[in-house]
Scaffold this active site. Structure first.
Site, PDB file in Angstrom:
ATOM      1  N   LYS A 257       0.863  -1.244  -0.135  1.00 28.53           N
ATOM      2  CA  LYS A 257       0.073  -0.151   0.025  1.00 28.53           C
ATOM      3  C   LYS A 257       0.768   1.303   0.097  1.00 28.53           C
ATOM      4  O   LYS A 257       2.106   1.200   0.085  1.00 28.53           O
ATOM      5  CB  LYS A 257      -0.766  -0.063   1.408  1.00 28.53           C
ATOM      6  CG  LYS A 257      -1.925  -1.189   1.183  1.00 28.53           C
ATOM      7  CD  LYS A 257      -2.927  -1.395   2.331  1.00 28.53           C
ATOM      8  CE  LYS A 257      -3.839  -2.439   2.287  1.00 28.53           C
ATOM      9  NZ  LYS A 257      -4.767  -2.309   3.581  1.00 28.53           N
TER      10      LYS A 257
ATOM     11  N   TYR B 131     -12.309  -2.714  -3.235  1.00 30.20           N
ATOM     12  CA  TYR B 131     -12.875  -2.866  -1.719  1.00 30.20           C
ATOM     13  C   TYR B 131     -14.190  -2.725  -1.763  1.00 30.20           C
ATOM     14  O   TYR B 131     -15.022  -2.295  -0.733  1.00 30.20           O
ATOM     15  CB  TYR B 131     -12.131  -1.480  -0.846  1.00 30.20           C
ATOM     16  CG  TYR B 131     -10.662  -1.862  -0.397  1.00 30.20           C
ATOM     17  CD1 TYR B 131     -10.471  -3.215   0.343  1.00 30.20           C
ATOM     18  CD2 TYR B 131      -9.890  -1.261  -0.791  1.00 30.20           C
ATOM     19  CE1 TYR B 131      -9.474  -3.550   0.729  1.00 30.20           C
ATOM     20  CE2 TYR B 131      -8.440  -1.614  -0.206  1.00 30.20           C
ATOM     21  CZ  TYR B 131      -8.180  -2.553   0.688  1.00 30.20           C
ATOM     22  OH  TYR B 131      -6.929  -2.977   1.105  1.00 30.20           O
TER      23      TYR B 131
ATOM     24  N   ARG C 261       2.653  -6.713   9.717  1.00 25.66           N
ATOM     25  CA  ARG C 261       2.025  -5.765  10.199  1.00 25.66           C
ATOM     26  C   ARG C 261       2.354  -5.660  11.716  1.00 25.66           C
ATOM     27  O   ARG C 261       2.457  -4.587  12.506  1.00 25.66           O
ATOM     28  CB  ARG C 261       0.348  -5.825  10.169  1.00 25.66           C
ATOM     29  CG  ARG C 261      -0.201  -5.752   8.779  1.00 25.66           C
ATOM     30  CD  ARG C 261      -1.520  -6.395   8.331  1.00 25.66           C
ATOM     31  NE  ARG C 261      -2.217  -5.810   7.185  1.00 25.66           N
ATOM     32  CZ  ARG C 261      -3.441  -6.447   6.685  1.00 25.66           C
ATOM     33  NH1 ARG C 261      -3.822  -7.490   7.641  1.00 25.66           N
ATOM     34  NH2 ARG C 261      -3.838  -5.998   5.713  1.00 25.66           N
TER      35      ARG C 261
ATOM     36  N   ASN D 293      -1.879  -0.186   7.659  1.00 23.13           N
ATOM     37  CA  ASN D 293      -1.168  -1.197   7.624  1.00 23.13           C
ATOM     38  C   ASN D 293      -0.541  -2.038   6.476  1.00 23.13           C
ATOM     39  O   ASN D 293      -0.480  -3.282   6.634  1.00 23.13           O
ATOM     40  CB  ASN D 293      -2.468  -2.249   8.187  1.00 23.13           C
ATOM     41  CG  ASN D 293      -3.669  -2.462   7.186  1.00 23.13           C
ATOM     42  OD1 ASN D 293      -3.456  -1.880   6.001  1.00 23.13           O
ATOM     43  ND2 ASN D 293      -4.696  -3.145   7.651  1.00 23.13           N
TER      44      ASN D 293
ATOM     45  N   HIS E 151      -1.836  -5.467   1.530  1.00 19.82           N
ATOM     46  CA  HIS E 151      -3.371  -6.244   1.278  1.00 19.82           C
ATOM     47  C   HIS E 151      -3.111  -7.612   0.692  1.00 19.82           C
ATOM     48  O   HIS E 151      -2.039  -7.814   0.045  1.00 19.82           O
ATOM     49  CB  HIS E 151      -3.978  -5.397   0.276  1.00 19.82           C
ATOM     50  CG  HIS E 151      -5.262  -6.386  -0.261  1.00 19.82           C
ATOM     51  ND1 HIS E 151      -6.340  -6.375   0.161  1.00 19.82           N
ATOM     52  CD2 HIS E 151      -5.402  -7.256  -1.428  1.00 19.82           C
ATOM     53  CE1 HIS E 151      -7.112  -7.481  -0.467  1.00 19.82           C
ATOM     54  NE2 HIS E 151      -6.437  -7.687  -1.335  1.00 19.82           N
TER      55      HIS E 151
ATOM     56  N   GLU F   9      -9.469 -10.463  -7.950  1.00 19.69           N
ATOM     57  CA  GLU F   9      -8.335  -9.227  -7.621  1.00 19.69           C
ATOM     58  C   GLU F   9      -7.278  -9.458  -8.593  1.00 19.69           C
ATOM     59  O   GLU F   9      -6.929  -8.492  -9.140  1.00 19.69           O
ATOM     60  CB  GLU F   9      -7.891  -9.226  -6.520  1.00 19.69           C
ATOM     61  CG  GLU F   9      -8.885  -9.015  -5.025  1.00 19.69           C
ATOM     62  CD  GLU F   9      -8.588  -9.279  -3.745  1.00 19.69           C
ATOM     63  OE1 GLU F   9      -7.290  -9.885  -3.446  1.00 19.69           O
ATOM     64  OE2 GLU F   9      -9.467  -8.709  -2.689  1.00 19.69           O
TER      65      GLU F   9
HETATM   66  P1  IDP Z   1      -7.620  -6.971   5.445  1.00 17.84           P
HETATM   67  O1  IDP Z   1      -6.943  -5.855   4.630  1.00 17.84           O
HETATM   68  O2  IDP Z   1      -7.049  -7.738   6.587  1.00 17.84           O
HETATM   69  O3  IDP Z   1      -8.189  -7.897   4.651  1.00 17.84           O
HETATM   70  P2  IDP Z   1     -10.230  -5.692   5.704  1.00 17.84           P
HETATM   71  O4  IDP Z   1     -11.392  -5.869   6.933  1.00 17.84           O
HETATM   72  O5  IDP Z   1     -10.727  -6.610   4.461  1.00 17.84           O
HETATM   73  O6  IDP Z   1      -8.941  -6.293   6.280  1.00 17.84           O
HETATM   74  O7  IDP Z   1     -10.330  -4.059   5.442  1.00 17.84           O
HETATM   75  C1  IDP Z   1      -9.551  -3.706   4.335  1.00 17.84           C
HETATM   76  C2  IDP Z   1      -8.880  -2.508   4.502  1.00 17.84           C
HETATM   77  O8  IDP Z   1      -9.510  -1.557   5.176  1.00 17.84           O
HETATM   78  C3  IDP Z   1      -8.031  -2.804   5.876  1.00 17.84           C
HETATM   79  O9  IDP Z   1      -6.546  -3.352   5.477  1.00 17.84           O
HETATM   80  C4  IDP Z   1      -7.307  -1.521   6.430  1.00 17.84           C
HETATM   81  O10 IDP Z   1      -6.548  -0.750   5.478  1.00 17.84           O
HETATM   82  C5  IDP Z   1      -8.841  -0.783   6.091  1.00 17.84           C
HETATM   83  N1  IDP Z   1      -9.682  -0.743   7.303  1.00 17.84           N
HETATM   84  C6  IDP Z   1     -10.619  -1.706   7.769  1.00 17.84           C
HETATM   85  N2  IDP Z   1     -11.159  -1.160   8.877  1.00 17.84           N
HETATM   86  C7  IDP Z   1     -10.518  -0.175   9.223  1.00 17.84           C
HETATM   87  C8  IDP Z   1     -10.864   0.681  10.207  1.00 17.84           C
HETATM   88  O11 IDP Z   1     -11.612   0.267  11.065  1.00 17.84           O
HETATM   89  N3  IDP Z   1     -10.322   2.093  10.255  1.00 17.84           N
HETATM   90  C9  IDP Z   1      -9.345   2.359   9.381  1.00 17.84           C
HETATM   91  N4  IDP Z   1      -9.147   1.370   8.160  1.00 17.84           N
HETATM   92  C10 IDP Z   1      -9.799   0.322   8.266  1.00 17.84           C
HETATM   93 MG    MG Z   2     -10.040  -7.956   3.273  1.00 18.68          MG
END
Ligand code: IDP
Ligand code: MG
Length: 149
Positions: free
Chosen positions: A9, A49, A102, A112, A115, A126
């Site tokens: 990212k 997303y 992470r 974080n 992805h 994807e």
């Molecule tokens: P993942 O990346 O571990 O699959 P997901 O729940 O699919 O996690 O969320 C996608 C991305 O959205 C996360 O990696 C993060 O960058 C962002 N994200 C998810 N929840 C939050 C939040 O509560 N605050 C800010 N960003 C979030």
């Molecule tokens: Mg995800």
């Protein structure tokens, strides 16, 4: 061999962590089959997303993901989808154990670093969203037998 879609990212690129993160994935023995350094258009970020559309963090997520260049990739390996999810650690870096990308390198969910697809269907979706067939290389590596029997 299974394939997964990975993305470093914008924060990983800006912080100069591409080499660190790629080094971990290479050292594991996974094999790169596609890579592209790009700026994601807003529409593509929203499609990628789509499952999170309507959530409170969605606008901030799209802003973050389109804020600078990213490295999008496809990697191959035995059970790589779950393997990379383990190597990445939990979505919230504060819940991600040390030893994970992470857990070692990030502080907040909204920054974080990486992805990775969460299952075979999302990996397929994807990969197709970001790559054409001719951008994905099927190649033999002489070390392959030293990673997988
Ligand atoms: P993942 O990346 O571990 O699959 P997901 O729940 O699919 O996690 O969320 C996608 C991305 O959205 C996360 O990696 C993060 O960058 C962002 N994200 C998810 N929840 C939050 C939040 O509560 N605050 C800010 N960003 C979030
Ligand atoms: Mg995800």
């Amino acid at each position: 061999m299974e394939r997964t879609f990975l993305m470093l990212k914008p924060d990983a690129v800006q912080r100069g962590l591409m080499g660190e993160i790629l080094g971990r994935i290479e050292a594991k023995g996974y094999k790169p089959v596609a890579m592209k350094f790009m700026r994601i258009p807003k529409e593509l970020a929203e499609r990628h997303y789509a499952e999170h559309k309507g959530k409170g963090f969605f606008p901030g997520l799209i802003e973050y993901m389109t804020s600078g260049p990213v490295l999008v990739m496809v990697w191959e390996g035995d059970n790589i989808i779950m393997g990379m999810r383990s190597m990445m650690g939990k979505t919230n870096p504060q819940d991600a154990p040390l030893g994970t990308i992470r857990g070692d390198l990030a502080q907040q969910t909204g920054r974080n670093l990486i992805h990775g697809s969460d299952g075979p269907e999302s990996a397929k979706r994807e990969i197709e969203l970001f790559f054409n067939d001719y951008e994905i290389q099927d190649w033999k590596r002489s070390l392959d037998p030293w990673f997988t029997e």
